[in-house]
Motif scaffolding. Structure first.
Motif, PDB file in Angstrom:
ATOM      1  N   THR A 161       0.841  -1.198   0.000  1.00 38.12           N
ATOM      2  CA  THR A 161       0.000   0.000   0.000  1.00 38.12           C
ATOM      3  C   THR A 161       0.880   1.253   0.000  1.00 38.12           C
ATOM      4  N   HIS A 162       2.090   1.114   0.588  1.00 39.37           N
ATOM      5  CA  HIS A 162       2.997   2.259   0.721  1.00 39.37           C
ATOM      6  C   HIS A 162       4.440   1.844   0.460  1.00 39.37           C
ATOM      7  N   LYS A 324      -4.112   8.493  -1.488  1.00 36.90           N
ATOM      8  CA  LYS A 324      -3.875   7.373  -2.399  1.00 36.90           C
ATOM      9  C   LYS A 324      -3.284   7.829  -3.721  1.00 36.90           C
TER      10      LYS A 324
END
Ligand SMILES: O=C(O)[C@H]1O[C@H](OP(=O)(O)OP(=O)(O)OC[C@H]2O[C@@H](n3ccc(=O)[nH]c3=O)[C@H](O)[C@@H]2O)[C@H](O)[C@@H](O)[C@H]1O
Length: 423
Positions: A161-162, A324
């Motif tokens: 996600t990161h 995002k």
């Protein structure tokens, strides 16, 4: 009967000696094949030893790939809290990277490290950090940022996600000695990583380490994100500034969410031996002289020294608020956040004051060698304005240099012992 070690027998002087020569050639040939078999045996032994090593101690493996490796990566990336993230931390064997990885893991996020364990400074310290992380469930993949296949594989195995990008060639003055290492890591490596992020589906949000050095010759204080950063004083600073421009294009073209953090002279336990506070400590304990640079008109140099725990909080807050990325598979689907924050301490301290604090904590006197600052890329002072980070990240540094150095010295003495550090 002559000994086979009798070299004279191998050199026939007349045809009458050819029979004995054939025997010798045969012996020689048979001893060569014996040697060949031995060599094969040794190679087989080495290969099986190395594979045994990598099975017995997975965190020391320098190769990647295979089902066992993938299992370790997945396990390390597992999220253990509701709403948690899966973070690829580059430079996880480094100072800031190891601290951030641990903090993320401790709060239940999934973390996979990546580090090339280069020898810019003592690799034993990087390996000790790796052991610490491994004991806390963080697996560090040994590999280079420029290995696009490895990055693609990592994104294939884990839906990150990161990305917390902390791998870099650090050090302001070393850039004069090894300029291309900065291009390799801070430019080429960054682009390779961003290419992988851009292609990932979904794309991760990227938080990465820029530097206070981008302010270069800027004289307006305190340094604010809106100040000019087009006058770098070192190649290190120039590559970090280039990184800010490069990340901007990936945000603009591909919709990657980007947060750049301008760190101000980060220090603390498990720090970097090349930095002044660290090398001064070693020299003071060993009774060796330290060189203190002095600026124009004999002015003391000053830095906005920032303690590692404050920086870690700033990094985690940046990840938490990153928003995002909007693209996927290399296509932008909308605008994404592009942010830059100073992460400093807002109270510069001169280098001579730093030395006095160290002397107090070490209970030892420094042998000072004061010289005019050579033209080596240094800037006279740094001072962060952190109001943006305060407002948007809730960033609030809480550790002054006195307290932070006390913690550093305590760690240093427990890690190296009094005066016994290596190199
Ligand atoms: O904020 C950053 O972005 C950078 O911070 C750090 O750079 P600097 O602020 O230069 O830290 P550091 O080397 O500890 O020198 C501190 C002071 O001691 C002085 N200094 C240094 C060495 C010496 O022998 N004598 C001396 O007086 C020196 O002149 C200076 O005034 C990181 O290393 C860098 O990677 C980057 O992250």
């Amino acid at each position: 009967m002559p000994s086979s070690l009798d070299h004279g027998q191998l050199l026939p002087s007349s045809p009458g000696k050819s029979k004995s020569m054939n025997r010798q050639v045969y012996r020689c040939f048979s001893s060569t094949s014996t040697m060949f078999l031995w060599a094969l045996f040794l190679i087989a032994l080495t290969v099986s030893y190395l594979s045994f090593q990598s099975i017995g101690s997975p965190y020391l493996s320098s190769s990647w790939g295979g089902s066992r490796w993938e299992k370790q990566v997945r396990l390390s990336a597992r999220i253990n809290r509701r709403g948690g993230m899966a973070v690829l931390v580059t430079g996880a064997g480094g100072f800031v990277g190891s601290h951030v990885s641990l903090a993320l893991k401790r709060r239940g996020d999934g973390v996979v490290g990546l580090d090339n364990f280069n020898n810019y400074y003592e690799t034993s310290l990087k390996k000790a950090r790796r052991s610490l992380l491994s004991n806390n469930g963080v697996f560090i993949v040994e590999g280079d940022l420029n290995d696009a296949k490895l990055l693609a594989k990592l994104f294939d195995v884990v839906v990150f996600t990161h990305v917390m990008h902390l791998a870099a060639q650090a050090g302001v003055r070393y850039a004069m000695k090894n300029p291309l290492s900065y291009v390799h890591s801070n430019i080429a490596g960054l682009v390779t990583l961003l290419e992988a992020c851009k292609m990932a589906n979904p794309q991760p949000a990227v938080v990465w380490a820029s530097s206070s050095s981008v302010y270069g010759l800027n004289e307006a204080v305190p340094f604010s994100e809106s100040h000019r950063t087009d006058q770098p004083a070192s190649l290190y600073a120039a590559t970090k500034k280039a990184g800010e421009e490069i990340t901007h294009t990936y945000n603009h073209i591909y919709g990657l969410s980007i947060t750049g953090l301008r760190f101000f002279t980060v220090y603390g336990p498990w720090g970097r031996p090349d930095m002044a506070y660290f090398s001064f400590t070693k020299s003071i304990l060993q009774g060796r002289p330290i060189t203190i640079y002095r600026g124009k008109n004999r002015a003391d140099l000053a830095r906005d020294f920032t303690f590692i725990d404050d920086i870690v909080r700033g990094c985690l807050a940046s990840l938490d608020t990153s928003g995002k990325s909007t693209g996927s598979g290399g296509k932008k689907r909308g605008t994404a956040p592009y942010r830059i924050f100073n992460l400093g301490n807002t109270s510069p301290v001169t280098v001579p004051t730093l030395v006095r604090i160290l002397e107090r904590h070490l209970k030892a006197k420094a042998k000072r060698n004061i010289v005019d600052m050579p033209g080596n890329g240094d800037v006279p002072f740094t001072h962060a304005n952190i109001s943006s980070a305060q407002r948007e990240l809730g960033y609030k540094p809480t550790t002054d240099l006195e307290t932070g150095l006390k913690k550093f010295v305590k760690w240093y003495l427990s890690y190296y012992g009094y005066g016994k550090s290596v190199n």
